[in-house]
Design a protein around this motif. Sequence first.
Motif, PDB file in Angstrom:
ATOM      1  N   LYS A  94       0.841  -1.203   0.000  1.00  0.00           N
ATOM      2  CA  LYS A  94       0.000   0.000   0.000  1.00  0.00           C
ATOM      3  C   LYS A  94       0.876   1.253   0.000  1.00  0.00           C
ATOM      4  O   LYS A  94       0.580   2.226  -0.699  1.00  0.00           O
ATOM      5  CB  LYS A  94      -0.943   0.007   1.205  1.00  0.00           C
ATOM      6  N   ALA A  95       1.973   1.213   0.784  1.00  0.00           N
ATOM      7  CA  ALA A  95       2.891   2.360   0.808  1.00  0.00           C
ATOM      8  C   ALA A  95       3.501   2.587  -0.573  1.00  0.00           C
ATOM      9  O   ALA A  95       3.869   3.707  -0.923  1.00  0.00           O
ATOM     10  CB  ALA A  95       3.983   2.143   1.852  1.00  0.00           C
ATOM     11  N   ALA A  96       3.598   1.516  -1.367  1.00  0.00           N
ATOM     12  CA  ALA A  96       4.156   1.639  -2.718  1.00  0.00           C
ATOM     13  C   ALA A  96       3.116   2.132  -3.716  1.00  0.00           C
ATOM     14  O   ALA A  96       3.427   2.302  -4.888  1.00  0.00           O
ATOM     15  CB  ALA A  96       4.728   0.300  -3.173  1.00  0.00           C
ATOM     16  N   GLY A  97       1.873   2.323  -3.254  1.00  0.00           N
ATOM     17  CA  GLY A  97       0.870   2.919  -4.129  1.00  0.00           C
ATOM     18  C   GLY A  97      -0.236   1.988  -4.587  1.00  0.00           C
ATOM     19  O   GLY A  97      -1.138   2.412  -5.304  1.00  0.00           O
ATOM     20  N   LEU A  98      -0.184   0.706  -4.182  1.00  0.00           N
ATOM     21  CA  LEU A  98      -1.263  -0.200  -4.575  1.00  0.00           C
ATOM     22  C   LEU A  98      -2.509   0.078  -3.730  1.00  0.00           C
ATOM     23  O   LEU A  98      -2.409   0.469  -2.567  1.00  0.00           O
ATOM     24  CB  LEU A  98      -0.841  -1.671  -4.373  1.00  0.00           C
ATOM     25  N   SER A  99      -3.679  -0.141  -4.317  1.00  0.00           N
ATOM     26  CA  SER A  99      -4.912  -0.015  -3.548  1.00  0.00           C
ATOM     27  C   SER A  99      -5.010  -1.226  -2.617  1.00  0.00           C
ATOM     28  O   SER A  99      -4.398  -2.260  -2.862  1.00  0.00           O
ATOM     29  CB  SER A  99      -6.114   0.004  -4.481  1.00  0.00           C
ATOM     30  N   PRO A 100      -5.797  -1.102  -1.523  1.00  0.00           N
ATOM     31  CA  PRO A 100      -5.959  -2.258  -0.625  1.00  0.00           C
ATOM     32  C   PRO A 100      -6.416  -3.504  -1.382  1.00  0.00           C
ATOM     33  O   PRO A 100      -5.905  -4.604  -1.135  1.00  0.00           O
ATOM     34  CB  PRO A 100      -7.012  -1.784   0.376  1.00  0.00           C
ATOM     35  N   GLY A 122       8.784   7.056  -6.993  1.00  0.00           N
ATOM     36  CA  GLY A 122       9.962   6.648  -6.230  1.00  0.00           C
ATOM     37  C   GLY A 122       9.771   5.420  -5.363  1.00  0.00           C
ATOM     38  O   GLY A 122      10.630   5.115  -4.528  1.00  0.00           O
ATOM     39  N   SER A 123       8.665   4.701  -5.551  1.00  0.00           N
ATOM     40  CA  SER A 123       8.423   3.618  -4.593  1.00  0.00           C
ATOM     41  C   SER A 123       8.556   2.223  -5.195  1.00  0.00           C
ATOM     42  O   SER A 123       8.054   1.262  -4.638  1.00  0.00           O
ATOM     43  CB  SER A 123       7.048   3.795  -3.951  1.00  0.00           C
ATOM     44  N   LYS A 124       9.280   2.091  -6.295  1.00  0.00           N
ATOM     45  CA  LYS A 124       9.481   0.738  -6.829  1.00  0.00           C
ATOM     46  C   LYS A 124      10.267  -0.156  -5.857  1.00  0.00           C
ATOM     47  O   LYS A 124       9.918  -1.328  -5.700  1.00  0.00           O
ATOM     48  CB  LYS A 124      10.186   0.796  -8.189  1.00  0.00           C
TER      49      LYS A 124
END
Lengths: 266, 266
Positions: free
Chosen positions: A171-177, B143-145
Amino acid sequence: MADSLLLRRPALGRHLGPVAAADARLASRYSNRLRAGYPARPEDLRSCGLIVLHTDTAGLARLLELLRRIGPWRGAHFVLLHAELDSSALDEFRAAGARVCSAAPAPAPSRDLVVVEGDRSALRRATAWLEDAHLRCLELAPGSKPLFLVGAQMPGWLLIPVFDAAFQTLKAAGLSPAEARRMLRFLGDAAVREFAAHGRRGWEDPAAAPRAAVTAAARKALMEASPRLGRFEEAMLAAVAEFYGGTAGQRPEGESRVLRVRLSIP
Amino acid sequence: MADSLLLRRPALGRHLGPVAAADARLASRYSNRLRAGYPARPEDLRSCGLIVLHTDTAGLARLLELLRRIGPWRGAHFVLLHAELDSSALDEFRAAGARVCSAAPAPAPSRDLVVVEGDRSALRRATAWLEDAHLRCLELAPGSKPLFLVGAQMPGWLLIPVFDAAFQTLKAAGLSPAEARRMLRFLGDAAVREFAAHGRRGWEDPAAAPRAAVTAAARKALMEASPRLGRFEEAMLAAVAEFYGGTAGQRPEGESRVLRVRLSIP
């Protein structure tokens, strides 16, 4: 009594005879609830080929007191139905010449598995009774029911936190839950299959060349983005490195030290 | 090039034009291998609406050198296909006015998932190209890869050792390898489903009443039977307690200390 094997498998009631309890009213209620056997006095248990004991942990002392009162039990056979207690709970009757064992439900897809342990002749009678109700019995090594419990509970204790940490990281990397959950379901299934097929050989060592530098950089990014997640991941991987590095007799001490050093974040 | 997205999804070749490499022979070989595009000189890339870069980590410096030689790249759009590198690998061209992004295969049952990150206009062209080949694109936060990589790899790093420790514990309790494996497959599937359905709420805290005494005794038995397994389990559970106890802002510090104390073996 709600989680009792006796209630879950009505077929176990087929061979029940006298049902006794602390008082006649309770004995009657239990027999009704089980739709099996008939209410009786505790003394009537003495004629049974196998005496089935059912209690929660808190009620054990009272049960033992009742049994003490109506003994002696030389030559009697007991099976204690209990998820955690084992036959050592009945040691005083064992010492007085009884044969004792325990039985507990074990995790299985069709809920038909029971682990048993205890004295040979008590086990023989108990497994005949259980198998007659189409339960499969696994016999544990003597004295090892606590070990079985910890092995069967370890996945429940540890897997969810690992999924949870990976979930928070994704989630911190940008994926939705929903996306993170779907990905972890796939990765979790893959790990289960991998272990079932290849055991430990399925393990991906994050410190193995040629990926060591990349994984070290990724772990450093995690520590910066969330120290809490980073510390968790670091502590878990340190435990794994210690566990696999310390395979006494299989790897020399020097190599295990190297492994630990390579695992630390630069 | 064996694990390349380009080879795995031949549909990605549909829109390929000039294929360039360090020399003409290589360019010709790549184009043949891809059954797409046509061999060309690096200079010919300048006319492309989206320039697809493919390299392993070791070849990156050589690729950047080649691109530097045939610049300038103001207004060009790049997508770097790489499992681990992200668009920051192309920062020098970004600074010179190019738009850059990266794409990498991500874990999914049907192998149709790609994670992308980078500049808006490069992403727009790259995802149009990828989606045209029926790949689903998930966009990562800028920046979160590296964070994504650690989240996606954590299950592989940690789940197998947990299964392995539980496997060894169940065998020590007397189960056959096949029985232990079958039970762990069931428990693993259950944990995956539980997490997918309920998230962290599916966690069984071994220190929670009323089972704390029983689990503490079981863990003590493990430590006695195998100090190596016991230490692993203790370290993993301590990491979990720290992780869940230290939820800053959600639990007071006092409570987190209590949790840690209750988890330790008496």
